[in-house]
Write an enzyme that holds these catalytic residues in place. Sequence first.
Site, PDB file in Angstrom:
ATOM      1  CD  GLU A 172      48.244  36.951  36.098  1.00 18.10           C
ATOM      2  OE1 GLU A 172      47.291  36.207  35.782  1.00 18.10           O
ATOM      3  OE2 GLU A 172      48.693  37.837  35.354  1.00 18.10           O
ATOM      4  CE  LYS A 222      36.547  61.062  26.680  1.00 16.18           C
ATOM      5  NZ  LYS A 222      37.519  60.917  25.586  1.00 16.18           N
TER       6      LYS A 222
END
Length: 513
Positions: free
Chosen positions: A145, A446
């Site tokens: 977290e 990409k």
Amino acid sequence: MATTTQAYIESKPVQETKALITELCRQFYSQGWVGGTGGSITIKVHDDCIRKPQQLIIMSPSGVQKERMSPEDMYILSPDGTIISFPTPKPYPHKPPKCSDCAPIFMKAYQMRNAGAIIHSHGMESCLVTMINPGSKEFRITHMEMIKGIQGHGYYDELVVPIIENTAHERDLTNSLAGAIEAYPKSTAVLVRNHGIYVWGDSWISAKTQAECYHYLFDAAIKLYQLGLDWSTPTHGPIKAIKGVSKSGPHMTLSVKTGSKEFDRQMKALRRCIVLDIEGTATPISFVTDVLFPYACDNIGRHLRETYESAETRDDIELLRTQAQDDLEKGVAGAVPVPHLTERKEEVIAAVVANVEAMIKADRKITALKQLQGHIWRNGFQNKELEGVVFEDVPEALERWHASGIKVYIYSSGSRLAQRLLFGNTNFGDLRKYLSGYFDTTVGNKRESRSYMEIYESVGVDSPSELLFVTDVYEEAIAAKAAGLEVIISVRPGNGPLPKNHGFRMVNLFSEI
């Protein structure tokens, strides 16, 4: 007013910054970060009238009891690092004043990261975490977290902190720290083995928050290690034993000599990573074209109306407005001008819907569109109106790779949020526990090789060749290969044709990898 005048040096902003450093040093002393005169803090004097690169620098002295300092003990430096104000010497047993030994290092962080504050801590956990693996050049942790407290990171991301070797004198760390800052552009900290950590932020609040999160994560990694658990994998399962490594309780003893060819071969195998495309590779193209895209297109208006006043949606609209302006200037077909948020709500929504529909139809892979789509899909998954679809062989392969210690990442034109939603809500359940991180178009297109170099620099391998990229798109394969990655082309039902004699290895199932 010139920042180097005596009047400005005695001004309220400067005095308040001096007092702030003394207060923080007292707090950090109680936390064990600056004991024994170690550690240091430096903060730029914030002034709205002065750009950050021109702001004065306040720096704590060296070799003094950090918890007993007063504002008068601080040094004031010009933006180029020249000392322009010295503290007054104190009587015995105090030593003559001396600016922090970290000054050259601090200046590098200021110059290379445009920082607003830098904290150097000698906290025990920041020292011990570098000693768990004496040969490691990085600290890595994921699925904790407190990673969310580090700039640019979320719970599912892999946090990477470079480790440099210690030297006899702090100033001698300057070049290696500068090298680490350059090599890890996303990092906001550098660990020094057997020494401590340097943390920087845009402001003292950012630096302090991140320093606290880093120390928490280091402490968590040490405790997980003592329990025999791996902090660098999503599941935090047992540390994997490899041939030549015996595990006893919380400790691991290497029986293969470090530096031997066999040890290096095994460790290289553990470092290997797989980067997966989604559409046509892990997920059928039809799921994206026939389910996800239509859902986003059909729900743009509803989503905007229901969330129009939220900061998230207003940010989405502003990003799309900027993109539309750029498209109009370049003459992109289908571009529709988006009014400013100060205009009528329905007028803004109508323009955004028209623009987004045109971009979806053109299959444009841009961040503005993908961000909004991700937020629409999030609502769809939360409302159980959507379920992710992956090929049947994907869950078994992900589990197998994960069990073998291979880290798997996703690289897709869809936003990181959309990627997490898809793999977190599949027809085979939540698969995110097998994934170490996500990359989207924020690292680059990409079909450009520099995007794959950015990914290589973000994951734990020594060479691009230790990264395997799996995609169904020939142009992406070419770009990844140019960056030095190993490439496999995925052949799935519904995928487009490939050029003849393309030269890449092909697989029909992940079980072949």
